[in-house]
Design an enzyme around this catalytic site. Structure first.
Site, PDB file in Angstrom:
ATOM      1  N   GLY A  79     -95.804 -38.089 -77.439  1.00  0.00           N
ATOM      2  CA  GLY A  79     -96.224 -39.053 -78.373  1.00  0.00           C
ATOM      3  C   GLY A  79     -95.955 -40.555 -78.205  1.00  0.00           C
ATOM      4  N   GLN A  80     -95.618 -40.958 -77.163  1.00  0.00           N
ATOM      5  CA  GLN A  80     -95.606 -42.517 -76.836  1.00  0.00           C
ATOM      6  C   GLN A  80     -97.161 -42.834 -77.014  1.00  0.00           C
ATOM      7  OE1 GLN A  80     -94.373 -40.310 -74.900  1.00  0.00           O
ATOM      8  NE2 GLN A  80     -92.550 -41.142 -73.414  1.00  0.00           N
ATOM      9  N   ASP A  81     -97.071 -44.228 -77.527  1.00  0.00           N
ATOM     10  CA  ASP A  81     -98.696 -44.684 -77.872  1.00  0.00           C
ATOM     11  C   ASP A  81     -99.564 -44.602 -76.529  1.00  0.00           C
ATOM     12  OD1 ASP A  81     -97.158 -46.591 -76.843  1.00  0.00           O
ATOM     13  OD2 ASP A  81     -97.800 -48.331 -78.335  1.00  0.00           O
TER      14      ASP A  81
END
Ligand code: G3D
Ligand code: MG
Length: 224
Positions: free
Chosen positions: A83-85
């Site tokens: 889910g990291q950008d």
């Protein structure tokens, strides 16, 4: 001798297999901001116990079988995507052919709810046409600072999503598994009704056979 299965027959075979648990494996993407609890949800569903996993670089994939409720025996192939950008552009590839989406929200991080809202909106807009059902998990409800499910729903603006995205919000604690079975039951129901709707639309598009046309040469060319 092989038989040809037409679209109508395929649709009726699908409607039968959809009702036999374990015969169809549904594809499901688990999305959400980093540290929301996606991997904890995945392993809770897979092993029915808490697994403290390292941050996800890339994705995890597991086949899970629902243990109880109305979806008992139903199998899902779950894709838990980082889910990291920097990893979020990948979400699109994981949701292209999916039957359902689980979107995990950390109910303790009120300052990140706006970011979660925008990401969820992006996903729903991308799949407006196929109306992929979304199960939103208001996770970490065991923690005293967590806001309740109604507040998460209001902060994410779920009512504004409109009819293009069937959704359900479920309060959960991925550490103990509370709320997960109920959520999976509803996701399963939403997937089945979406598949029924798509089959219905497909069969409406199958009209009577078109009359054969004689071939007419409409143009001549001097080009050799
Ligand atoms: P992610 O995959 O979305 O990035 P993880 O998130 O599943 O890795 O979880 C991030 C942290 O949140 C983990 O703790 C995990 O144990 C915790 N967590 C996940 N779900 C819950 C929950 O429902 N309640 C509580 N209390 N904690 C939860 P660490 O300490 O490893 O960072
Ligand atoms: Mg993870």
């Amino acid at each position: 001798m092989g038989a040809i299965i037409g679209k109508e027959n395929l649709a009726s075979i699908q409607s039968v297999t959809d009702n036999i648990p374990g015969l169809t494996t549904y594809q499901c993407a688990i999305l959400g901001l980093d540290t929301a609890g996606k991997t904890t949800v995945l392993y809770r569903l897979k092993f029915d116990q808490y697994v403290n996993a390292a941050p996800t670089i890339g994705f995890n994939c597991e086949k899970i079988r629902c243990p109880g409720g109305k979806s008992k025996g139903t199998t899902f192939l779950m894709w838990d995507v980082g889910g990291q950008d920097k990893l979020r552009p990948l979400w699109r590839s994981y949701t292209r052919c999916t039957d359902g989406i689980i979107f995990v929200v950390d109910s303790t991080k009120v300052d990140r709810l706006e970011e979660a809202k925008l990401e969820l909106l992006k996903i729903c807009k991308t799949h407006k046409q196929s109306q992929i059902p979304v199960l939103i998990l208001a996770n970490k409800q065991d923690l005293p600072v967590a806001i309740d499910a109604d507040k998460v729903e209001a902060s994410l603006g779920l009512k504004e999503l409109g009819p293009s995205a069937p959704w359900h919000l479920q309060a959960t604690c991925a550490v103990t598994g509370e709320g997960l079975d109920e959520g999976m039951d509803i996701l399963h129901e939403m997937i089945l009704s979406n598949r029924r709707r798509r089959r219905q639309n497909a069969s409406n598009h199958i009209g009577p056979p078109k009359p054969q046309r004689r071939k007419v040469r409409r143009s001549q060319s001097t080009y050799h």
